[in-house]
Scaffold this motif. Structure first.
Motif, PDB file in Angstrom:
ATOM      1  N   PRO A  14       0.902  -1.221  -0.039  1.00 62.47           N
ATOM      2  CA  PRO A  14       0.071   0.009   0.013  1.00 62.47           C
ATOM      3  C   PRO A  14       0.860   1.024  -0.005  1.00 62.47           C
ATOM      4  CG  PRO A  14      -0.918  -1.503   1.563  1.00 62.47           C
ATOM      5  CD  PRO A  14       0.426  -2.162   0.954  1.00 62.47           C
ATOM      6  N   GLY A  15       0.269   2.255  -1.050  1.00 62.49           N
ATOM      7  CA  GLY A  15       1.196   3.487  -0.937  1.00 62.49           C
ATOM      8  C   GLY A  15       2.245   3.455  -1.977  1.00 62.49           C
ATOM      9  N   GLY A  16       2.414   2.276  -2.518  1.00 60.52           N
ATOM     10  CA  GLY A  16       3.481   1.868  -3.726  1.00 60.52           C
ATOM     11  C   GLY A  16       2.725   2.546  -5.152  1.00 60.52           C
ATOM     12  N   SER A  17       3.758   2.056  -6.234  1.00 63.47           N
ATOM     13  CA  SER A  17       3.251   2.672  -7.288  1.00 63.47           C
ATOM     14  C   SER A  17       3.616   1.527  -8.323  1.00 63.47           C
ATOM     15  CB  SER A  17       4.264   3.682  -7.799  1.00 63.47           C
ATOM     16  OG  SER A  17       3.912   4.772  -7.012  1.00 63.47           O
ATOM     17  N   LEU A  18       2.837   1.385  -9.551  1.00 61.04           N
ATOM     18  CA  LEU A  18       2.964   0.720 -10.687  1.00 61.04           C
ATOM     19  C   LEU A  18       2.673   1.109 -11.871  1.00 61.04           C
ATOM     20  CD1 LEU A  18       1.387  -2.980  -9.635  1.00 61.04           C
ATOM     21  CD2 LEU A  18       3.946  -2.507  -9.889  1.00 61.04           C
ATOM     22  N   ARG A  19       3.445   0.953 -12.903  1.00 68.33           N
ATOM     23  CA  ARG A  19       2.961   1.327 -14.344  1.00 68.33           C
ATOM     24  C   ARG A  19       2.856   0.524 -15.044  1.00 68.33           C
ATOM     25  NH1 ARG A  19       6.976   3.888 -18.821  1.00 68.33           N
ATOM     26  NH2 ARG A  19       5.699   5.754 -19.660  1.00 68.33           N
ATOM     27  N   ALA A  44     -17.944  -6.692 -10.897  1.00 66.71           N
ATOM     28  CA  ALA A  44     -18.198  -6.617 -12.457  1.00 66.71           C
ATOM     29  C   ALA A  44     -16.788  -5.813 -12.912  1.00 66.71           C
ATOM     30  CB  ALA A  44     -19.493  -5.682 -12.628  1.00 66.71           C
ATOM     31  N   ARG A  45     -16.642  -6.103 -14.007  1.00 67.76           N
ATOM     32  CA  ARG A  45     -15.392  -4.908 -14.835  1.00 67.76           C
ATOM     33  C   ARG A  45     -16.096  -3.457 -14.624  1.00 67.76           C
ATOM     34  NH1 ARG A  45     -12.645  -6.936 -20.010  1.00 67.76           N
ATOM     35  NH2 ARG A  45     -12.603  -9.073 -18.673  1.00 67.76           N
ATOM     36  N   GLU A  46     -14.980  -2.740 -14.504  1.00 69.25           N
ATOM     37  CA  GLU A  46     -15.210  -1.167 -14.304  1.00 69.25           C
ATOM     38  C   GLU A  46     -14.040  -0.417 -15.215  1.00 69.25           C
ATOM     39  OE1 GLU A  46     -15.352   0.318 -10.442  1.00 69.25           O
ATOM     40  OE2 GLU A  46     -13.183  -0.346  -9.694  1.00 69.25           O
ATOM     41  N   ALA A  47     -14.528   0.531 -15.786  1.00 66.69           N
ATOM     42  CA  ALA A  47     -13.673   1.460 -16.491  1.00 66.69           C
ATOM     43  C   ALA A  47     -12.800   2.264 -15.242  1.00 66.69           C
ATOM     44  CB  ALA A  47     -14.404   2.498 -17.364  1.00 66.69           C
ATOM     45  N   VAL A  48     -11.549   2.338 -15.566  1.00 66.07           N
ATOM     46  CA  VAL A  48     -10.751   3.045 -14.621  1.00 66.07           C
ATOM     47  C   VAL A  48     -10.307   4.599 -15.332  1.00 66.07           C
ATOM     48  CG1 VAL A  48      -8.411   2.893 -13.538  1.00 66.07           C
ATOM     49  CG2 VAL A  48      -9.838   0.974 -13.563  1.00 66.07           C
ATOM     50  N   VAL A  64      -9.886   6.706  -8.606  1.00 68.85           N
ATOM     51  CA  VAL A  64      -8.628   6.774  -8.742  1.00 68.85           C
ATOM     52  C   VAL A  64      -8.088   8.474  -9.243  1.00 68.85           C
ATOM     53  CG1 VAL A  64      -8.862   4.210  -9.654  1.00 68.85           C
ATOM     54  CG2 VAL A  64      -8.783   6.100 -11.351  1.00 68.85           C
ATOM     55  N   LYS A  65      -9.053   9.246  -9.171  1.00 71.55           N
ATOM     56  CA  LYS A  65      -8.513  10.700  -9.596  1.00 71.55           C
ATOM     57  C   LYS A  65      -7.495  10.985  -8.636  1.00 71.55           C
ATOM     58  CE  LYS A  65     -12.979  11.879 -11.692  1.00 71.55           C
ATOM     59  NZ  LYS A  65     -14.204  12.893 -11.493  1.00 71.55           N
ATOM     60  N   GLY A  66      -6.604  11.803  -9.241  1.00 69.02           N
ATOM     61  CA  GLY A  66      -5.276  12.172  -8.248  1.00 69.02           C
ATOM     62  C   GLY A  66      -4.337  11.018  -8.299  1.00 69.02           C
ATOM     63  N   ARG A  67      -4.500  10.012  -8.371  1.00 68.01           N
ATOM     64  CA  ARG A  67      -3.571   9.039  -8.012  1.00 68.01           C
ATOM     65  C   ARG A  67      -2.978   8.206  -9.420  1.00 68.01           C
ATOM     66  NH1 ARG A  67      -5.044   4.490  -5.219  1.00 68.01           N
ATOM     67  NH2 ARG A  67      -7.408   4.408  -5.992  1.00 68.01           N
ATOM     68  N   PHE A  68      -3.976   7.871 -10.254  1.00 68.76           N
ATOM     69  CA  PHE A  68      -3.612   7.413 -11.572  1.00 68.76           C
ATOM     70  C   PHE A  68      -3.760   8.301 -12.764  1.00 68.76           C
ATOM     71  CE2 PHE A  68      -5.787   2.763 -10.661  1.00 68.76           C
ATOM     72  CZ  PHE A  68      -4.934   2.744  -9.450  1.00 68.76           C
ATOM     73  N   THR A  69      -2.773   7.989 -13.782  1.00 72.04           N
ATOM     74  CA  THR A  69      -2.704   8.848 -14.851  1.00 72.04           C
ATOM     75  C   THR A  69      -2.515   8.111 -16.205  1.00 72.04           C
ATOM     76  OG1 THR A  69      -1.428  10.588 -13.470  1.00 72.04           O
ATOM     77  CG2 THR A  69      -1.260  10.591 -16.115  1.00 72.04           C
ATOM     78  N   ILE A  70      -3.360   8.248 -17.025  1.00 75.06           N
ATOM     79  CA  ILE A  70      -3.390   7.334 -18.338  1.00 75.06           C
ATOM     80  C   ILE A  70      -2.656   8.338 -19.363  1.00 75.06           C
ATOM     81  CG2 ILE A  70      -5.711   8.232 -18.944  1.00 75.06           C
ATOM     82  CD1 ILE A  70      -6.163   5.354 -20.396  1.00 75.06           C
ATOM     83  N   SER A  71      -1.806   7.598 -20.160  1.00 77.97           N
ATOM     84  CA  SER A  71      -1.276   8.425 -21.144  1.00 77.97           C
ATOM     85  C   SER A  71      -1.002   7.548 -22.351  1.00 77.97           C
ATOM     86  CB  SER A  71       0.128   8.895 -20.690  1.00 77.97           C
ATOM     87  OG  SER A  71       1.015   7.832 -20.365  1.00 77.97           O
ATOM     88  N   ARG A  72      -0.794   8.082 -23.497  1.00 81.37           N
ATOM     89  CA  ARG A  72      -0.519   7.143 -24.692  1.00 81.37           C
ATOM     90  C   ARG A  72       0.519   7.656 -25.791  1.00 81.37           C
ATOM     91  NH1 ARG A  72      -5.908   7.018 -27.802  1.00 81.37           N
ATOM     92  NH2 ARG A  72      -4.689   5.945 -29.304  1.00 81.37           N
ATOM     93  N   ASP A  73       1.359   6.906 -26.233  1.00 77.05           N
ATOM     94  CA  ASP A  73       2.395   7.017 -27.135  1.00 77.05           C
ATOM     95  C   ASP A  73       1.978   6.501 -28.643  1.00 77.05           C
ATOM     96  OD1 ASP A  73       4.642   7.294 -28.707  1.00 77.05           O
ATOM     97  OD2 ASP A  73       6.066   6.927 -27.000  1.00 77.05           O
ATOM     98  N   TYR A  80      -0.440   3.668 -21.360  1.00 78.75           N
ATOM     99  CA  TYR A  80       0.143   3.528 -20.044  1.00 78.75           C
ATOM    100  C   TYR A  80      -0.779   3.827 -18.940  1.00 78.75           C
ATOM    101  CZ  TYR A  80       4.446   3.798 -22.977  1.00 78.75           C
ATOM    102  OH  TYR A  80       5.345   3.596 -23.815  1.00 78.75           O
ATOM    103  N   LEU A  81      -0.630   3.225 -17.981  1.00 77.42           N
ATOM    104  CA  LEU A  81      -1.517   3.635 -16.597  1.00 77.42           C
ATOM    105  C   LEU A  81      -0.467   3.840 -15.430  1.00 77.42           C
ATOM    106  CD1 LEU A  81      -4.372   4.209 -15.624  1.00 77.42           C
ATOM    107  CD2 LEU A  81      -4.419   1.915 -14.773  1.00 77.42           C
ATOM    108  N   GLN A  82       0.001   4.930 -15.161  1.00 81.52           N
ATOM    109  CA  GLN A  82       0.748   5.438 -13.976  1.00 81.52           C
ATOM    110  C   GLN A  82      -0.031   5.143 -12.862  1.00 81.52           C
ATOM    111  OE1 GLN A  82       4.165   5.540 -13.683  1.00 81.52           O
ATOM    112  NE2 GLN A  82       3.709   5.461 -11.246  1.00 81.52           N
ATOM    113  N   MET A  83       0.181   4.160 -11.859  1.00 78.23           N
ATOM    114  CA  MET A  83      -0.792   4.159 -10.850  1.00 78.23           C
ATOM    115  C   MET A  83       0.063   4.360  -9.326  1.00 78.23           C
ATOM    116  SD  MET A  83      -2.709   0.800 -11.620  1.00 78.23           S
ATOM    117  CE  MET A  83      -1.343  -0.428 -11.381  1.00 78.23           C
TER     118      MET A  83
END
Length: 120
Positions: A14-19, A44-48, A64-73, A80-83
């Protein structure tokens, strides 16, 4: 043949990060809205998070607002999903989704999922 390959999951405290990463092939990547979904056991599956094909506008599920960031290349056909600040309730199988709207109808493709476990 469309293929979405997700990676980057794992066990984190808890408190850690993953990408998370999701590499797409067989699609014109820049045409697709890319999203991350998750599914916890018994739920159920949910959109993040989602990111548009043009302009890169993003949207997030409230928890997840303020904690996760979605980006694309688009050059790498990867989303990507930075968590950050992960919580035990973020534990789930995470899936990437590619959606294209053709003649008003959505066409969806799914990756195989990557497991995220948040536990001490």
């Amino acid at each position: 043949q469309v293929q979405l390959v997700a990676s980057g999951g794992g066990l984190v405290q808890p408190g850690g990060s993953l990408r998370l990463s999701c590499a797409a092939s067989g699609v014109t990547f820049r045409n697709y809205v890319m999203s991350w979904y998750r599914q916890a056991p018994g739920k159920a599956r949910e959109a993040v998070a989602a990111i548009t094909s043009v302009g890169g506008s993003t949207s997030y599920e409230d928890s997840v607002k303020g904690r996760f960031t979605i980006s694309r290349d688009n050059a790498r056909n990867t989303v990507y999903l930075q968590m950050n600040s992960l919580k035990p309730e973020d534990t789930a199988q995470y899936y990437c989704n590619a959606r294209e709207t053709v003649l008003g109808r959505p066409r969806d493709y799914w990756g195989q999922g990557t497991q995220v476990t948040v536990s001490s």
